[in-house]
Scaffold this motif. Structure first.
Motif, mmCIF file in Angstrom:
data_model
loop_
_atom_site.group_PDB
_atom_site.id
_atom_site.type_symbol
_atom_site.label_atom_id
_atom_site.label_comp_id
_atom_site.label_asym_id
_atom_site.label_seq_id
_atom_site.Cartn_x
_atom_site.Cartn_y
_atom_site.Cartn_z
ATOM 1 N N ILE A 20 0.842 -1.198 0.000
ATOM 2 C CA ILE A 20 0.000 0.000 0.000
ATOM 3 C C ILE A 20 0.880 1.253 0.000
ATOM 4 O O ILE A 20 0.603 2.220 -0.722
ATOM 5 C CB ILE A 20 -0.971 -0.004 1.201
ATOM 6 C CG1 ILE A 20 -2.014 -1.099 1.031
ATOM 7 C CG2 ILE A 20 -1.640 1.346 1.397
ATOM 8 C CD1 ILE A 20 -2.942 -0.920 -0.143
ATOM 9 N N SER A 23 2.361 1.659 -3.497
ATOM 10 C CA SER A 23 1.329 2.130 -4.424
ATOM 11 C C SER A 23 0.974 3.581 -4.155
ATOM 12 O O SER A 23 0.756 4.362 -5.090
ATOM 13 C CB SER A 23 0.073 1.263 -4.300
ATOM 14 O OG SER A 23 0.324 -0.044 -4.689
ATOM 15 N N THR A 24 0.912 3.955 -2.877
ATOM 16 C CA THR A 24 0.593 5.340 -2.525
ATOM 17 C C THR A 24 1.656 6.290 -3.053
ATOM 18 O O THR A 24 1.338 7.333 -3.639
ATOM 19 C CB THR A 24 0.465 5.476 -0.996
ATOM 20 O OG1 THR A 24 -0.562 4.610 -0.538
ATOM 21 C CG2 THR A 24 0.158 6.902 -0.597
ATOM 22 N N TYR A 28 1.100 9.137 -5.860
ATOM 23 C CA TYR A 28 1.420 10.532 -5.526
ATOM 24 C C TYR A 28 2.452 11.114 -6.500
ATOM 25 O O TYR A 28 2.321 12.255 -6.938
ATOM 26 C CB TYR A 28 1.920 10.604 -4.085
ATOM 27 C CG TYR A 28 1.730 11.945 -3.442
ATOM 28 C CD1 TYR A 28 0.464 12.438 -3.175
ATOM 29 C CD2 TYR A 28 2.815 12.720 -3.103
ATOM 30 C CE1 TYR A 28 0.288 13.678 -2.590
ATOM 31 C CE2 TYR A 28 2.647 13.965 -2.506
ATOM 32 C CZ TYR A 28 1.381 14.437 -2.252
ATOM 33 O OH TYR A 28 1.207 15.658 -1.677
ATOM 34 N N PHE A 42 -2.079 13.660 0.428
ATOM 35 C CA PHE A 42 -1.447 12.352 0.580
ATOM 36 C C PHE A 42 -2.429 11.304 1.096
ATOM 37 O O PHE A 42 -2.374 10.148 0.683
ATOM 38 C CB PHE A 42 -0.235 12.459 1.515
ATOM 39 C CG PHE A 42 0.638 11.240 1.502
ATOM 40 C CD1 PHE A 42 1.454 10.972 0.423
ATOM 41 C CD2 PHE A 42 0.637 10.358 2.562
ATOM 42 C CE1 PHE A 42 2.267 9.850 0.394
ATOM 43 C CE2 PHE A 42 1.436 9.232 2.560
ATOM 44 C CZ PHE A 42 2.258 8.983 1.464
ATOM 45 N N THR A 43 -3.334 11.677 1.977
ATOM 46 C CA THR A 43 -4.312 10.704 2.482
ATOM 47 C C THR A 43 -5.253 10.245 1.366
ATOM 48 O O THR A 43 -5.723 9.113 1.385
ATOM 49 C CB THR A 43 -5.122 11.290 3.652
ATOM 50 O OG1 THR A 43 -5.708 12.514 3.252
ATOM 51 C CG2 THR A 43 -4.247 11.498 4.869
ATOM 52 N N THR A 44 -5.507 11.111 0.409
ATOM 53 C CA THR A 44 -6.304 10.707 -0.756
ATOM 54 C C THR A 44 -5.554 9.660 -1.563
ATOM 55 O O THR A 44 -6.149 8.695 -2.044
ATOM 56 C CB THR A 44 -6.630 11.928 -1.637
ATOM 57 O OG1 THR A 44 -7.314 12.891 -0.850
ATOM 58 C CG2 THR A 44 -7.481 11.537 -2.816
ATOM 59 N N ALA A 45 -4.239 9.819 -1.693
ATOM 60 C CA ALA A 45 -3.426 8.830 -2.409
ATOM 61 C C ALA A 45 -3.467 7.484 -1.687
ATOM 62 O O ALA A 45 -3.495 6.428 -2.331
ATOM 63 C CB ALA A 45 -1.994 9.323 -2.545
ATOM 64 N N ILE A 46 -3.503 7.502 -0.356
ATOM 65 C CA ILE A 46 -3.627 6.253 0.401
ATOM 66 C C ILE A 46 -4.976 5.590 0.112
ATOM 67 O O ILE A 46 -5.050 4.376 -0.128
ATOM 68 C CB ILE A 46 -3.456 6.516 1.916
ATOM 69 C CG1 ILE A 46 -2.034 6.971 2.221
ATOM 70 C CG2 ILE A 46 -3.797 5.276 2.728
ATOM 71 C CD1 ILE A 46 -1.836 7.463 3.645
ATOM 72 N N SER A 49 -4.965 4.077 -3.289
ATOM 73 C CA SER A 49 -4.185 2.842 -3.264
ATOM 74 C C SER A 49 -4.993 1.680 -2.683
ATOM 75 O O SER A 49 -4.977 0.575 -3.224
ATOM 76 C CB SER A 49 -2.912 3.065 -2.448
ATOM 77 O OG SER A 49 -2.172 1.890 -2.370
ATOM 78 N N THR A 116 5.226 1.879 -10.058
ATOM 79 C CA THR A 116 5.094 0.873 -9.004
ATOM 80 C C THR A 116 6.179 -0.191 -9.137
ATOM 81 O O THR A 116 6.788 -0.593 -8.147
ATOM 82 C CB THR A 116 3.698 0.224 -9.042
ATOM 83 O OG1 THR A 116 2.716 1.244 -8.924
ATOM 84 C CG2 THR A 116 3.520 -0.765 -7.919
#
Length: 147
Positions: A20, A23-24, A28, A42-46, A49, A116
């Protein structure tokens, strides 16, 4: 419950967390390359993911099975179309993640896959367990680790 159950369970959790995180970071960083794709924080990218991981685990195998003739006819290129569709579906469910259209999702999926793969190269090698034949005078367990 044996210790090996908990060891395997926590190793699986650790591996999932690392995947994760990779991928995050890839999402990003790939966001910076495309003006047509927006990840607001960044939390949106998490979240993207996690959603992509869920869709790739449960929805993608069904889509691949349903489109086998088209995938064979296109020599596998249609799998990128499926990836782009999953990215657009993720953009529908995750607030703060926006993709302008199909072709932007298509190119985003290609670059995201490359990014990735590149980042997974830094993860390092893990030990592989192989089953071995045990002889009477052998000092090894049923499994030995090869690094």
């Amino acid at each position: 419950m044996s210790t090996s159950f908990f060891t395997n369970f926590f190793d699986g959790i650790k591996t999932f967390g690392i995947q994760i995180l990779i991928s995050t970071l890839a999402i990003y960083f790939t966001d910076y390359l495309f003006d047509s794709v927006e990840v607001d924080k960044f939390t949106t990218a998490i979240m993207v993911s996690v959603f992509l991981s869920f869709f790739n685990s449960y929805l993608k195998p069904v889509l691949v099975a349903l489109t086998i003739p088209l995938t064979i006819f296109s020599l596998g290129i249609f799998l990128i179309v499926i990836n782009a569709g999953l990215i657009m579906l993720t953009a529908h469910f995750v607030p703060g993640f926006k993709v302008d259209g199909f072709w932007h999702a298509f190119w985003f999926s290609i670059v995201l896959s490359l990014m990735t793969s590149f980042l997974q190269g830094f993860k390092g090698k893990s030990a592989v367990r192989v089953k071995t034949m045990k002889k009477e005078d052998d000092k090894f367990d049923d499994y030995e680790e090869i690094k």
